[in-house]
Design a protein around this motif. Structure first.
Motif, PDB file in Angstrom:
ATOM      1  N   TRP A   1      14.326  -3.883 -25.366  1.00  0.00           N
ATOM      2  CA  TRP A   1      13.943  -3.438 -26.707  1.00  0.00           C
ATOM      3  C   TRP A   1      13.923  -4.604 -27.687  1.00  0.00           C
TER       4      TRP A   1
ATOM      5  N   LEU B   1       8.995  -0.684 -25.922  1.00  0.00           N
ATOM      6  CA  LEU B   1       9.157   0.610 -26.574  1.00  0.00           C
ATOM      7  C   LEU B   1       9.443   1.759 -25.609  1.00  0.00           C
TER       8      LEU B   1
ATOM      9  N   ALA C   1      12.389   4.166 -26.300  1.00  0.00           N
ATOM     10  CA  ALA C   1      12.858   4.072 -27.687  1.00  0.00           C
ATOM     11  C   ALA C   1      12.732   5.407 -28.417  1.00  0.00           C
TER      12      ALA C   1
ATOM     13  N   TYR D   1      14.485   4.900 -33.767  1.00  0.00           N
ATOM     14  CA  TYR D   1      13.108   4.898 -33.271  1.00  0.00           C
ATOM     15  C   TYR D   1      12.158   4.352 -34.331  1.00  0.00           C
TER      16      TYR D   1
ATOM     17  N   ALA E   1      12.384   0.685 -34.372  1.00  0.00           N
ATOM     18  CA  ALA E   1      11.829   0.082 -33.157  1.00  0.00           C
ATOM     19  C   ALA E   1      10.308  -0.073 -33.259  1.00  0.00           C
TER      20      ALA E   1
END
Length: 156
Positions: free
Chosen positions: A25, A30, A33, A41, A44
């Motif tokens: 990550w 992803l 995630a 999230y 991310a």
């Protein structure tokens, strides 16, 4: 101190997988995630530099568990070292297990509208069926890596 080599091995594999997720990550991956949900999230998707640094540091910190389990494989001449490793491993196992258990409990309570979390159903299911049990399983591996208590002999 008696050692459970199967649990040590499972714990080491679990730790490497766990750290690898953070590194993946941190490099912008992803996959998985979305299963974390909420603000994690969202970050991310367009990560600020501080978030990426935290992911790298988290992966490195997780690898300390690998070091801890590796140290269990050595024969220590000083009983105090064995004793410290025994208790640290037990404590880490308890912390990992209860972290997952408490998250599992709070997410479950949010589904009964007792607590309010900003998690979509997709993330809730992943958290309850994978992430929180994953933490608890890691705790079990660490906790049962060492068995019995250790004797502390203070004489030289």
């Amino acid at each position: 101190m008696k050692k459970n080599y199967w649990m040590i091995t499972f714990g080491m594999v679990w730790t490497v997988v766990f750290a690898a997720m953070s590194f993946y990550w941190a490099m912008g991956g992803l996959i998985g995630a979305r299963s974390l949900g909420g603000s994690i999230y969202e970050m991310a998707l367009n990560p600020p530099r501080s978030f990426v640094i935290i992911l790298w540091l988290t992966g490195i910190i997780k690898l300390f568990g690998l070091l801890l389990l590796s140290l269990l494989l050595l024969q220590w001449r000083k009983p105090i070292i064995s004793s410290v490793l025994f208790y640290v491993t037990k404590i880490v196992g308890i912390i990992l297990f209860f972290y997952g258990f408490l998250n599992f409990t709070t997410i479950t309570l949010s589904q009964f509208h007792i607590l309010d979390f900003d998690l979509e159903l997709y993330a809730v299911l992943w958290r309850l069926l994978f992430w929180e049990p994953f933490w608890m399983i890691g705790g079990i591996f660490y906790f049962f890596s060492v068995k019995n208590s250790v004797e502390i002999r203070l004489s030289a």
